[in-house]
Design a protein around this motif. Sequence first.
Motif, PDB file in Angstrom:
ATOM      1  N   ASP A   1      20.288 -19.717 -18.202  1.00  0.00           N
ATOM      2  CA  ASP A   1      19.190 -19.354 -17.315  1.00  0.00           C
ATOM      3  C   ASP A   1      18.085 -18.654 -18.094  1.00  0.00           C
ATOM      4  O   ASP A   1      16.893 -18.942 -17.917  1.00  0.00           O
ATOM      5  CB  ASP A   1      19.716 -18.458 -16.193  1.00  0.00           C
ATOM      6  N   HIS A   2      18.459 -17.746 -18.989  1.00  0.00           N
ATOM      7  CA  HIS A   2      17.472 -17.046 -19.819  1.00  0.00           C
ATOM      8  C   HIS A   2      16.735 -18.032 -20.719  1.00  0.00           C
ATOM      9  O   HIS A   2      15.495 -17.947 -20.873  1.00  0.00           O
ATOM     10  CB  HIS A   2      18.170 -15.980 -20.672  1.00  0.00           C
ATOM     11  N   ALA A   3      17.457 -18.984 -21.310  1.00  0.00           N
ATOM     12  CA  ALA A   3      16.829 -19.957 -22.198  1.00  0.00           C
ATOM     13  C   ALA A   3      15.858 -20.852 -21.436  1.00  0.00           C
ATOM     14  O   ALA A   3      14.771 -21.181 -21.931  1.00  0.00           O
ATOM     15  CB  ALA A   3      17.908 -20.798 -22.872  1.00  0.00           C
TER      16      ALA A   3
ATOM     17  N   VAL B   1      18.404 -27.327 -21.713  1.00  0.00           N
ATOM     18  CA  VAL B   1      16.989 -26.972 -21.588  1.00  0.00           C
ATOM     19  C   VAL B   1      16.110 -28.216 -21.703  1.00  0.00           C
ATOM     20  O   VAL B   1      14.885 -28.116 -21.663  1.00  0.00           O
ATOM     21  CB  VAL B   1      16.571 -25.932 -22.658  1.00  0.00           C
ATOM     22  N   GLN B   2      16.737 -29.395 -21.822  1.00  0.00           N
ATOM     23  CA  GLN B   2      16.003 -30.662 -21.864  1.00  0.00           C
ATOM     24  C   GLN B   2      16.591 -31.629 -20.824  1.00  0.00           C
ATOM     25  O   GLN B   2      17.178 -32.652 -21.160  1.00  0.00           O
ATOM     26  CB  GLN B   2      16.061 -31.280 -23.267  1.00  0.00           C
ATOM     27  N   PRO B   3      16.445 -31.306 -19.560  1.00  0.00           N
ATOM     28  CA  PRO B   3      17.033 -32.153 -18.512  1.00  0.00           C
ATOM     29  C   PRO B   3      16.332 -33.508 -18.406  1.00  0.00           C
ATOM     30  O   PRO B   3      15.183 -33.668 -18.843  1.00  0.00           O
ATOM     31  CB  PRO B   3      16.827 -31.322 -17.243  1.00  0.00           C
ATOM     32  N   ARG B   4      17.032 -34.479 -17.810  1.00  0.00           N
ATOM     33  CA  ARG B   4      16.487 -35.827 -17.643  1.00  0.00           C
ATOM     34  C   ARG B   4      16.817 -36.336 -16.238  1.00  0.00           C
ATOM     35  O   ARG B   4      17.809 -35.930 -15.638  1.00  0.00           O
ATOM     36  CB  ARG B   4      17.095 -36.797 -18.663  1.00  0.00           C
ATOM     37  N   ILE B   5      16.004 -37.242 -15.758  1.00  0.00           N
ATOM     38  CA  ILE B   5      16.288 -37.966 -14.524  1.00  0.00           C
ATOM     39  C   ILE B   5      16.751 -39.362 -14.922  1.00  0.00           C
ATOM     40  O   ILE B   5      15.991 -40.128 -15.529  1.00  0.00           O
ATOM     41  CB  ILE B   5      15.041 -38.063 -13.614  1.00  0.00           C
ATOM     42  N   VAL B   6      17.998 -39.681 -14.617  1.00  0.00           N
ATOM     43  CA  VAL B   6      18.590 -40.962 -15.021  1.00  0.00           C
ATOM     44  C   VAL B   6      19.047 -41.733 -13.788  1.00  0.00           C
ATOM     45  O   VAL B   6      19.858 -41.242 -12.996  1.00  0.00           O
ATOM     46  CB  VAL B   6      19.790 -40.738 -15.969  1.00  0.00           C
ATOM     47  N   GLU B   7      18.499 -42.912 -13.608  1.00  0.00           N
ATOM     48  CA  GLU B   7      18.912 -43.849 -12.564  1.00  0.00           C
ATOM     49  C   GLU B   7      19.143 -43.184 -11.206  1.00  0.00           C
ATOM     50  O   GLU B   7      20.251 -43.213 -10.659  1.00  0.00           O
ATOM     51  CB  GLU B   7      20.178 -44.605 -12.995  1.00  0.00           C
ATOM     52  N   PRO B   8      18.112 -42.609 -10.616  1.00  0.00           N
ATOM     53  CA  PRO B   8      18.277 -42.008  -9.291  1.00  0.00           C
ATOM     54  C   PRO B   8      18.676 -43.057  -8.262  1.00  0.00           C
ATOM     55  O   PRO B   8      18.244 -44.212  -8.336  1.00  0.00           O
ATOM     56  CB  PRO B   8      16.894 -41.422  -8.991  1.00  0.00           C
TER      57      PRO B   8
END
Length: 345
Positions: free
Chosen positions: A15-17, A49-56
């Motif tokens: 969360d801090h990062a 810290v590098q989220p992605r949206i994959v095949e919603p």
Amino acid sequence: MTIPPIPAAGDAALDHALRAAIDGKTKPPGSLGMLETLARRIGLIQQTVQPRIVEPALLVFAGDHGVVEEGVSAYPQSVTWQMVENFLAGGAAINVFARQNGCALRIVDAGVNHDFGARAGLIDRKVAHGTRNFAREAAMTLAQCAQAMAHGAALVAEMPGNVIGFGEMGIANTTSAAAVMHALTGLPAAACVGAGTGLSADGVRHKQQVVERAVALHAGARAPLEVLAAFGGFEIAMITGAMLEAARRRMVLVIDGFIITSALLVAARLQPAILDYCVFAHCSDEHGHRQLLDALGVQPLLQMGLRLGEGTGSVLALPMLHAAVNFLNEMATFESAAVSNRSAG
């Protein structure tokens, strides 16, 4: 029925990062508003810290309700199967919005009072030809409830992506959702019952009375699964099971309107940490939805006057999820752009 535990989505270090990464972008702190909150939530769910949206993807569950016998809907029960046909033909609002937003769409027969036969594009998980009339008896048995939840979980386990929304179709399912809400929150029926597909003021009052009498009839149903079996629809039970499995798999759950949120209410009473995995797409114009969101202590992304269902609000919120992860991954930092972070004066 055993419900596997769902852990909290993130930890203090992550969360801090995430907060540091968001605040380090070339903007005043907090200036992207809810997009910053959304980016942080998705990062916590995905543990990065590098989220992605994959095949919603969106799963639309359809089911009929015996309580329609009480005259609680402005439309006949046959509209349920007719709308499933519309989904399969690609002509409903959810088809349009899913195509527009690159969202995979799956249509599930959870318990429609109609025999479709083998149909391309229709997933047959019919538990029965609709629930029983909960104004007179329990909508389903505990075994049927468990079966529906297991079907929902199994369908989610087959999905390849990391973002999932839920839609529904079922004449009288706002009555079912209102009864579940009334029973589990203790809020007055008047706070839970709305016009649904377009009831008159007299129709809403009648619907409220049906819900009040039914909840009194099933006063012994107190535990979440007992309430779900007493008042739920097969589609609502299937969605509850699907949500629990999606959170267990650390997927982002995009929550639509009133009926979908009633399923989440049951899931949250079973596993409170599921709320960590949820993004609330919008506040519906269906009367009870704002009160239900408040009872859960959550804030929706959009306020657009929607009350169609089908998962439309979830799909319309997808661009906001993309924007949240894209600014976190692609926006320059003060350091990389050589921009001063704070005024020297």
